[in-house]
Design a protein around this motif. Structure first.
Motif, PDB file in Angstrom:
ATOM      1  N   PHE A  17       0.829  -1.206   0.000  1.00 36.22           N
ATOM      2  CA  PHE A  17       0.000   0.000   0.000  1.00 36.22           C
ATOM      3  C   PHE A  17       0.864   1.257   0.000  1.00 36.22           C
ATOM      4  N   THR A  18       1.945   1.258   0.775  1.00 39.29           N
ATOM      5  CA  THR A  18       2.811   2.428   0.862  1.00 39.29           C
ATOM      6  C   THR A  18       3.480   2.718  -0.480  1.00 39.29           C
ATOM      7  N   VAL A  19       4.029   1.683  -1.111  1.00 40.48           N
ATOM      8  CA  VAL A  19       4.690   1.879  -2.404  1.00 40.48           C
ATOM      9  C   VAL A  19       3.672   2.309  -3.464  1.00 40.48           C
ATOM     10  N   GLY A  20       2.524   1.643  -3.504  1.00 46.12           N
ATOM     11  CA  GLY A  20       1.490   2.000  -4.479  1.00 46.12           C
ATOM     12  C   GLY A  20       0.968   3.405  -4.283  1.00 46.12           C
ATOM     13  N   ASP A  21       0.701   3.785  -3.028  1.00 48.11           N
ATOM     14  CA  ASP A  21       0.226   5.145  -2.757  1.00 48.11           C
ATOM     15  C   ASP A  21       1.299   6.176  -3.071  1.00 48.11           C
ATOM     16  N   GLY A  22       2.550   5.852  -2.790  1.00 45.06           N
ATOM     17  CA  GLY A  22       3.633   6.788  -3.088  1.00 45.06           C
ATOM     18  C   GLY A  22       3.781   7.024  -4.579  1.00 45.06           C
ATOM     19  N   ILE A  23       3.714   5.948  -5.351  1.00 43.71           N
ATOM     20  CA  ILE A  23       3.848   6.078  -6.808  1.00 43.71           C
ATOM     21  C   ILE A  23       2.666   6.837  -7.392  1.00 43.71           C
ATOM     22  N   THR A  24       1.448   6.437  -7.047  1.00 43.55           N
ATOM     23  CA  THR A  24       0.278   7.106  -7.621  1.00 43.55           C
ATOM     24  C   THR A  24       0.161   8.548  -7.134  1.00 43.55           C
ATOM     25  N   SER A  25       0.560   8.810  -5.902  1.00 43.92           N
ATOM     26  CA  SER A  25       0.526  10.184  -5.390  1.00 43.92           C
ATOM     27  C   SER A  25       1.503  11.071  -6.148  1.00 43.92           C
ATOM     28  N   THR A  26       2.693  10.560  -6.392  1.00 43.41           N
ATOM     29  CA  THR A  26       3.692  11.339  -7.132  1.00 43.41           C
ATOM     30  C   THR A  26       3.245  11.587  -8.566  1.00 43.41           C
ATOM     31  N   LEU A  27       2.718  10.561  -9.207  1.00 47.73           N
ATOM     32  CA  LEU A  27       2.244  10.717 -10.581  1.00 47.73           C
ATOM     33  C   LEU A  27       1.075  11.703 -10.664  1.00 47.73           C
ATOM     34  N   ALA A  43      -7.878  16.901 -10.077  1.00 49.05           N
ATOM     35  CA  ALA A  43      -6.629  16.148  -9.909  1.00 49.05           C
ATOM     36  C   ALA A  43      -5.930  16.553  -8.611  1.00 49.05           C
ATOM     37  N   PHE A  44      -5.921  17.839  -8.314  1.00 52.03           N
ATOM     38  CA  PHE A  44      -5.307  18.284  -7.058  1.00 52.03           C
ATOM     39  C   PHE A  44      -6.094  17.779  -5.854  1.00 52.03           C
ATOM     40  N   ILE A  45      -7.414  17.781  -5.937  1.00 44.99           N
ATOM     41  CA  ILE A  45      -8.222  17.272  -4.824  1.00 44.99           C
ATOM     42  C   ILE A  45      -7.983  15.775  -4.642  1.00 44.99           C
ATOM     43  N   SER A  46      -7.852  15.042  -5.727  1.00 40.10           N
ATOM     44  CA  SER A  46      -7.534  13.618  -5.637  1.00 40.10           C
ATOM     45  C   SER A  46      -6.172  13.415  -4.982  1.00 40.10           C
ATOM     46  N   TRP A  47      -5.222  14.279  -5.314  1.00 39.98           N
ATOM     47  CA  TRP A  47      -3.909  14.177  -4.679  1.00 39.98           C
ATOM     48  C   TRP A  47      -3.995  14.509  -3.193  1.00 39.98           C
ATOM     49  N   PHE A  48      -4.814  15.507  -2.813  1.00 41.61           N
ATOM     50  CA  PHE A  48      -4.995  15.837  -1.398  1.00 41.61           C
ATOM     51  C   PHE A  48      -5.594  14.659  -0.631  1.00 41.61           C
ATOM     52  N   ALA A  49      -6.421  13.861  -1.270  1.00 37.69           N
ATOM     53  CA  ALA A  49      -6.993  12.687  -0.605  1.00 37.69           C
ATOM     54  C   ALA A  49      -6.007  11.521  -0.579  1.00 37.69           C
ATOM     55  N   THR A  50      -5.078  11.480  -1.512  1.00 39.58           N
ATOM     56  CA  THR A  50      -4.093  10.397  -1.563  1.00 39.58           C
ATOM     57  C   THR A  50      -2.972  10.609  -0.549  1.00 39.58           C
ATOM     58  N   SER A  51      -2.609  11.834  -0.305  1.00 41.22           N
ATOM     59  CA  SER A  51      -1.483  12.126   0.589  1.00 41.22           C
ATOM     60  C   SER A  51      -1.662  11.595   2.007  1.00 41.22           C
ATOM     61  N   PRO A  52      -2.823  11.771   2.664  1.00 41.73           N
ATOM     62  CA  PRO A  52      -2.962  11.190   4.000  1.00 41.73           C
ATOM     63  C   PRO A  52      -2.852   9.666   4.000  1.00 41.73           C
ATOM     64  N   SER A  53      -3.372   9.021   2.964  1.00 42.28           N
ATOM     65  CA  SER A  53      -3.253   7.565   2.888  1.00 42.28           C
ATOM     66  C   SER A  53      -1.789   7.150   2.831  1.00 42.28           C
ATOM     67  N   PHE A  54      -1.025   7.830   1.983  1.00 39.03           N
ATOM     68  CA  PHE A  54       0.396   7.506   1.871  1.00 39.03           C
ATOM     69  C   PHE A  54       1.118   7.774   3.181  1.00 39.03           C
ATOM     70  N   LEU A  55       0.881   8.926   3.799  1.00 39.17           N
ATOM     71  CA  LEU A  55       1.593   9.278   5.027  1.00 39.17           C
ATOM     72  C   LEU A  55       1.242   8.333   6.172  1.00 39.17           C
ATOM     73  N   LEU A  56      -0.017   7.944   6.299  1.00 43.40           N
ATOM     74  CA  LEU A  56      -0.402   7.008   7.362  1.00 43.40           C
ATOM     75  C   LEU A  56       0.198   5.625   7.128  1.00 43.40           C
ATOM     76  N   ASN A  57       0.204   5.167   5.894  1.00 43.90           N
ATOM     77  CA  ASN A  57       0.809   3.869   5.599  1.00 43.90           C
ATOM     78  C   ASN A  57       2.319   3.912   5.825  1.00 43.90           C
ATOM     79  N   PHE A  58       2.956   5.002   5.428  1.00 43.16           N
ATOM     80  CA  PHE A  58       4.392   5.141   5.630  1.00 43.16           C
ATOM     81  C   PHE A  58       4.724   5.184   7.118  1.00 43.16           C
TER      82      PHE A  58
END
Length: 176
Positions: free
Chosen positions: A108-118, A155-170
């Protein structure tokens, strides 16, 4: 010179067995995979990414700018990833299963990190092209500036929703 002398009292080490009971895991934080907060974050990611893709794809000339093609590609990947994890979160909540496995959290962390960056890179590049078309070239009359701006905002709102998922998983991965 009447100084006191320190006294040393030996302390026994605790037993190395699990006699005291099993180790207790930390309570699931809302926003982590398998929690209702995580389900809401995945739903927001999916909805806003799908809206951005559909708005951008509804224009006839999005393929003329590479940044807009990249936005459609990146957010298409984001929506598929979020949909997969949304279904997984729904399953975990319904069967009351914890998704706090080290391998699952790493995935989940790797997937969220990649999709968040993209997603962030695509939103930024699309924002730059949108500003170029609307403000610098003044060509909104022949282009779909409103749709481009809407898709970029989603797209920015989707990224704002992805960032907490990535940070919590990390954070969860780092705390193990």
């Amino acid at each position: 010179m009447f100084a006191s002398r320190p006294a040393v009292h030996p302390v026994e080490a605790p037993p190395l067995t699990e006699a005291a009971g099993p180790r207790v895991r930390m309570k699931d934080v809302q926003g982590m995979p398998g929690t209702p907060g995580g389900l809401v974050l995945r739903l927001l990611q999916f909805v806003f990414a799908a809206i951005a893709v559909s708005v951008m794809a509804s224009t006839s000339d999005f393929h003329e700018a590479t940044a807009f093609c990249y936005l459609v590609l990146a957010l298409g990947l984001q929506s598929l990833w979020s949909l997969f994890l949304l279904v997984l979160d729904i399953y975990a909540i319904l069967v009351r299963r914890s998704l706090r496995n080290d391998k699952v959290i790493r995935l989940f962390t790797v997937g969220d990190g990649i999709t968040s960056t993209l997603t962030y890179a695509a939103a930024c590049s699309s924002a730059g092209i949108t500003v170029l078309i609307s403000n610098d070239l003044n060509r909104c009359g022949i282009n779909h500036c409103t749709r481009f701006e809407t898709a970029t905002a989603m797209a920015f709102i989707s990224w704002f929703a992805t960032s907490p998922s990535f940070l919590l998983n990390f954070w969860s991965l780092a705390s193990h």
